[in-house]
Design an enzyme around this catalytic site. Structure first.
Site, PDB file in Angstrom:
ATOM      1  N   CYS A  80       0.891  -1.744  -0.179  1.00  0.00           N
ATOM      2  CA  CYS A  80       0.360  -0.138  -0.014  1.00  0.00           C
ATOM      3  C   CYS A  80       1.002   1.455  -0.252  1.00  0.00           C
ATOM      4  CB  CYS A  80      -1.212   0.050   0.919  1.00  0.00           C
ATOM      5  SG  CYS A  80      -2.103   0.552   1.233  1.00  0.00           S
ATOM      6  N   HIS A 181      -4.108  -5.276  -0.679  1.00  0.00           N
ATOM      7  CA  HIS A 181      -3.010  -5.686   1.606  1.00  0.00           C
ATOM      8  C   HIS A 181      -2.994  -6.840   1.136  1.00  0.00           C
ATOM      9  CE1 HIS A 181      -2.508  -1.603   3.368  1.00  0.00           C
ATOM     10  NE2 HIS A 181      -3.715  -1.401   2.452  1.00  0.00           N
ATOM     11  N   GLU A 183      -2.259  -9.607   3.415  1.00  0.00           N
ATOM     12  CA  GLU A 183      -2.581  -9.144   4.508  1.00  0.00           C
ATOM     13  C   GLU A 183      -3.549  -9.343   5.091  1.00  0.00           C
ATOM     14  OE1 GLU A 183      -1.452  -6.885   3.994  1.00  0.00           O
ATOM     15  OE2 GLU A 183      -2.311  -4.926   5.521  1.00  0.00           O
TER      16      GLU A 183
END
Lengths: 201, 221
Positions: A80, A181, A183
């Site tokens: 990001c 993202h 994650e």
């Protein structure tokens, strides 16, 4: 050991949680000697470009990270804001120099019909399969108002269409970064991280 | 949320929910902060985006939540009383991080913002102030419909859609699949938030997404 760079720009816990899930050893740090001793550098980040650079500067991390990534050629993952900061220039909220590892800049979305920020799950189009094997057309979670524009199209690893095609991921040598993202992208995100760390850690 | 939030979060993560919104609706009125330990335990269960709200009043409050893995924060009371703080938060963390709760109800003088401080604020003024602060998202709750499970507040949602192009999560009123069909066919909203339907009926988030896919609404399965 992976150094997750702690520069006060949020989001570090989620990244480490995903790495723990994958059994990748990591440390959240801004300690220069720890970063120098690590084998992989991970730059996460949520926030504005200028604030991000200011926070890196305050911690004297700009030269250190540049040396580790550009001279020592350590594997680098940016997420990001961590992808945006490696560009030459940003404009959020004012024009500001970035780390400059990849040629190009970060621009605000100028879309008349679509909501800004671009927030949500989108399919990506993969151009460089190194880390995206089996992930073409997968969904990843995006949340951003600014997007990266690379000078060289060869540096683009994946794009996402949000009104226009924008860069979803860049890859050049030891540098890999995603606008989305991983994650936060459930199974697809974890697979991408696993591939990256299988090849680099 | 009903029951143990950590267990519920685990189930939602396994069911492929697109985002978790967790709000401590009593934090501000009870003059306390959100329970960071509980929030951290909830976030531990999730590999998806998470928005957290309740009692946020300072940059440090936001930082506390981001540090343990929140992606966005949701603010209401502070936004009603101090829009300068919202500007500051946006400048610091970016628009995408700052979501604003819009709890609207209908009155004879138009829509107003529900609050416990007796602040008389019209929906229009509130939304415009927040647009001027460059916030990233509105979590729009129809106070009249929330928890009723008898359909979304289509009129309210269209009303807000017409005055902003900031993303909206519409919520309040989903009770069956038809309600979701109606929401996405009669409004331009791109995201819906739900709770009661998952707690009190047999529907799972996946059921709803499958149905929406059938009528060509883009969803992530």
């Amino acid at each position: 050991m992976v150094s997750i760079i702690d520069y006060g720009m949020g989001n570090v816990a989620s990244v480490q949680k995903a790495l723990n899930f994958l059994n990748v050893k990591s440390v959240i740090t801004n300690d220069h000697s720890v970063i120098k001793d690590s084998s992989v550098i991970l730059l996460p980040g949520v926030g504005s470009f200028a604030q991000g650079m200011e926070n890196l500067n305050e911690r004297n991390l700009v030269n250190l990270l540049t040396e580790e990534v550009m001279i020592k050629q350590k594997p680098f993952l940016g997420i990001c804001l961590g992808m945006q900061l490696i560009m030459e220039n940003g404009h959020e909220p004012y024009e500001c120099k970035g780390l400059g590892w990849i040629e190009g800049e970060v621009q605000k979305f100028e879309l008349l019909d679509l909501n800004i920020p671009h927030m949500g799950w989108n399919n990506i189009k993969v151009f460089n399969k190194k880390y995206f094997n089996n992930l073409d057309n997968s969904n990843f979670y995006f949340i951003h108002s600014y997007h990266v524009k690379t000078t060289n199209y060869q540096d683009v690893a994946a794009t996402v269409n949000y009104g226009i095609d924008v860069v979803a991921s860049v890859q050049k040598g030891n540098i890999f970064a995603t606008q989305f993202h991983p994650e936060k992208s459930q199974a697809a995100g974890l697979l991408l991280l696993k591939t990256f760390f299988d090849l680099n850690a | 949320m009903v029951g143990n939030p950590v267990q519920v979060a685990r189930v939602y993560n396994n069911r492929g929910v697109d985002e978790l919104v967790f709000i401590d609706i009593f934090a501000t009125t009870q003059k306390r902060k959100i329970n960071l330990k509980l929030v951290a335990d909830v976030i531990k269960e999730c590999y998806m985006p998470i928005a957290i709200g309740g009692g946020i009043e300072t940059i440090a409050d936001i930082n506390d939540l981001l540090k343990i893995g929140a992606d966005k924060v949701i603010i209401k009371t502070k936004a009603l009383v101090d829009s300068d703080f919202i500007k500051e938060a946006v400048a610091f963390y970016g628009s995408q991080c700052i979501s604003i709760a819009v709890d609207a109800y209908k009155t004879s003088e138009g829509y107003k913002i529900f609050n416990h401080l007796d602040i008389d604020k019209s929906l229009d003024d509130y939304v415009q102030e927040m647009i001027d602060c460059k916030v990233g998202e509105f979590v729009l709750v129809s106070v009249d419909k929330d928890g009723m499970m008898n359909g979304f507040d289509i009129e309210l949602i269209n009303y807000v859609e017409n005055i902003t192009n900031i993303p909206i999560i519409a919520s309040g009123g989903g009770g069956n699949i038809e309600h979701y069909n109606e929401l996405f066919s009669k409004t331009n909203v791109l995201a819906v938030g739900s709770a009661s339907i998952f707690h009190f009926t047999q529907y799972t988030p996946l059921d709803i997404k499958n149905e929406l896919k059938k009528i060509n609404i883009p969803v992530r399965i």
